[in-house]
Design an enzyme around this catalytic site. Structure first.
Site, short mmCIF file in Angstrom:
data_model
loop_
_atom_site.label_atom_id
_atom_site.label_comp_id
_atom_site.label_asym_id
_atom_site.label_seq_id
_atom_site.Cartn_x
_atom_site.Cartn_y
_atom_site.Cartn_z
N SER A 195 0.55 -9.12 1.35
CA SER A 195 -0.91 -9.10 1.33
C SER A 195 -1.40 -9.00 2.77
O SER A 195 -0.79 -9.58 3.68
CB SER A 195 -1.41 -10.40 0.70
N HIS A 199 0.84 -1.20 0.00
CA HIS A 199 0.00 0.00 0.00
C HIS A 199 0.88 1.26 0.00
O HIS A 199 0.62 2.22 -0.72
CB HIS A 199 -0.88 0.05 1.25
N1 ATP Z 1 2.11 -6.60 -2.47
C1 ATP Z 1 1.52 -5.57 -3.04
N2 ATP Z 1 2.17 -4.78 -3.90
C2 ATP Z 1 1.56 -3.72 -4.50
N3 ATP Z 1 0.28 -3.37 -4.28
C3 ATP Z 1 -0.43 -4.13 -3.44
C4 ATP Z 1 0.14 -5.26 -2.77
N4 ATP Z 1 -0.80 -5.82 -1.98
C5 ATP Z 1 -1.92 -5.08 -2.16
N5 ATP Z 1 -1.70 -4.07 -3.02
C6 ATP Z 1 -2.68 -3.11 -3.51
O1 ATP Z 1 -3.17 -2.31 -2.48
C7 ATP Z 1 -4.52 -1.95 -2.78
C8 ATP Z 1 -5.38 -2.26 -1.61
O2 ATP Z 1 -5.38 -3.66 -1.41
P1 ATP Z 1 -5.94 -4.38 -0.13
O3 ATP Z 1 -6.26 -3.35 0.90
O4 ATP Z 1 -6.99 -5.36 -0.50
O5 ATP Z 1 -4.67 -5.14 0.40
P2 ATP Z 1 -4.23 -6.60 0.13
O6 ATP Z 1 -2.93 -6.79 0.76
O7 ATP Z 1 -4.40 -6.88 -1.33
O8 ATP Z 1 -5.26 -7.42 0.96
P3 ATP Z 1 -5.82 -8.83 0.68
O9 ATP Z 1 -5.18 -9.67 1.71
O10 ATP Z 1 -7.27 -8.53 0.85
O11 ATP Z 1 -5.53 -9.26 -0.72
C9 ATP Z 1 -4.93 -2.73 -4.02
O12 ATP Z 1 -4.80 -1.89 -5.16
C10 ATP Z 1 -3.91 -3.83 -4.05
O13 ATP Z 1 -3.65 -4.33 -5.35
#
Ligand code: ATP
Ligand code: PAF
Ligand code: BAL
Length: 372
Positions: free
Chosen positions: A241, A64
């Site tokens: 994630s 994020h």
């Molecule tokens: N490892 C990462 N690298 C770059 N962007 C990311 C990454 N993980 C999440 N994002 C991006 O951050 C934004 C918010 O994602 P979210 O809050 O769902 O987090 P997440 O880590 O993807 O959570 P989840 O465990 O639900 O997949 C989305 O655009 C997602 O693609």
């Protein structure tokens, strides 16, 4: 408590919201409602400032933060939304257990703003052109603000105003999570309408989401630019994630199987292979071998998992392909369900939920066109 009761209740439905009393000491404003945020947005527009929106569900990590850094390098003001959107979770999915970490999220955003401020101070001394913007607003609405007329439904045929992007939404992740992208497209439409950002930022980690958002912005003539940030990984290669918090050490190690499988497929492509059989064959071999190695271990040592899909798809339509088109490239993606630990060892780091929460991992690699 049912979702209907929660929605009607004035009591906060989310643990995170309970600790969200606005503090004057923040370097950004926290908005729970739409109108005051719109007032700020209007002031920024009249002052010729640019707004980049980073939509999130909180539980912030470096993935994020890298999107926010990118947004800060391209806009004067960054809005971060934090909202665990109920309509993208199916009825049997993990809405209730999704990690909610408001206080540490705010701390991370404050730290980032200090980083931006010190870069701005430095660049005014060195008169550099790389002056980062700042996080100006956090939008952390309640469910009732985001779904003002009916409680948010996760039923496929549930009532409500929804945005559907077909057939993209029913492929890959959508095949296992039928309401997922309807919920994502709906909440992102609302966020884009509320914030009217110049640019929106999404991570490549959720690649199908990026394809759907691009399509939605194009088809609905939404006046914003969609920017994609690359996937941030741990040193091991595991994609960051929010749900990784549930893995624990053992599942974190075995969970690397997805990245290793995709890497093997990428290597096959890089070595000149173009066919689905060769490319996905390499990935499936890694997954199969890893599973066989785990299956012979004892329940206190092993991790069982199931490959949901490993896909080789067209980058625009997400249709499965038999051959990579050299001028278009392809998207290699996959999802793996890590089962709960069968038995834990005393003192073992099993992650949040003591290793009892199943975790769905997704990842992808882009196979770039061979010819420019
Ligand atoms: N490892 C990462 N690298 C770059 N962007 C990311 C990454 N993980 C999440 N994002 C991006 O951050 C934004 C918010 O994602 P979210 O809050 O769902 O987090 P997440 O880590 O993807 O959570 P989840 O465990 O639900 O997949 C989305 O655009 C997602 O693609
Ligand atoms: C884009 C998003 C914030 C919509 O709820 C979510 O799907 C996510 O975090 O990737
Ligand atoms: N980052 C995707 C959000 C979800 O899995 O619901």
């Amino acid at each position: 408590m049912s979702r209907w009761v929660r929605w009607f209740s004035t009591v906060s439905p989310f643990r995170a919201e309970a600790t969200m009393a606005p503090r004057l000491s923040h370097s950004f404003q926290v908005f729970r409602d739409v109108s005051p945020l719109r007032q700020l947005r209007r002031q920024l527009l009249l002052s010729d400032r640019t707004v980049g929106l980073v939509p999130t569900m909180g539980a912030l990590h470096e993935g994020h933060l890298s999107l926010i850094r990118q947004a800060a390098s391209e806009n004067t003001d960054i809005f971060v939304s934090i909202f665990v959107n109920p309509t993208q979770f199916g009825v049997n999915e993990d809405l209730d257990s999704y990690p909610r970490t408001w206080d540490s999220d705010v701390e991370k955003l404050e730290k980032l703003n200090r980083e931006f401020a010190s870069l701005r101070d430095k660049s005014s001394v060195e008169s550099s052109s790389d002056v980062p913007g700042q996080i100006t607003a956090i939008f952390a609405p309640t469910s009732q603000v985001m779904y003002p007329s009916l409680p948010p439904s996760s039923e496929i045929d549930g009532p409500g105003s929804f945005v559907t992007i077909t057939p993209l939404a029913s492929k890959l992740e959508g095949a296992s999570r039928p309401v997922f992208f309807r919920g994502v497209a709906t909440v992102c439409t609302k966020l884009f309408n509320i914030v009217t950002p110049d640019r929106v930022y999404f991570g490549q980690k959720d690649i199908q989401q990026t394809v759907i958002i691009r399509r939605m912005v194009q088809d609905f003539h939404i006046g914003t630019e969609v920017k994609i940030g690359s996937t941030v990984r741990e040193d091991s290669g595991l994609a960051l994630s929010s749900r990784n918090a549930y893995l624990g050490t053992r599942r974190r190690t075995v969970g690397l199987v997805l990245f290793r499988a995709l890497k093997a497929a990428e290597e096959a492509f890089m070595s000149g292979k173009n066919s689905r059989a060769d490319i996905l064959g390499a990935a499936n071999d890694v997954a199969q071998k890893t599973l066989s190695e785990q299956e012979v271990l004892s329940p206190s040592d092993r991790v069982l998992f199931e490959v949901d899909y490993i896909s080789l798809a067209d980058p625009d339509t997400l249709d499965e392909i038999d051959e990579v088109n050299s001028s278009k490239g392809a998207i290699l993606s996959g999802a793996v369900k890590m089962f709960p630990l069968e038995q834990s060892i005393p003192g073992e780091d099993c992650g949040l939920g003591d290793g009892k929460v199943p975790v769905r991992l997704i990842d992808n690699l882009i196979l770039k066109p061979r010819t420019p």
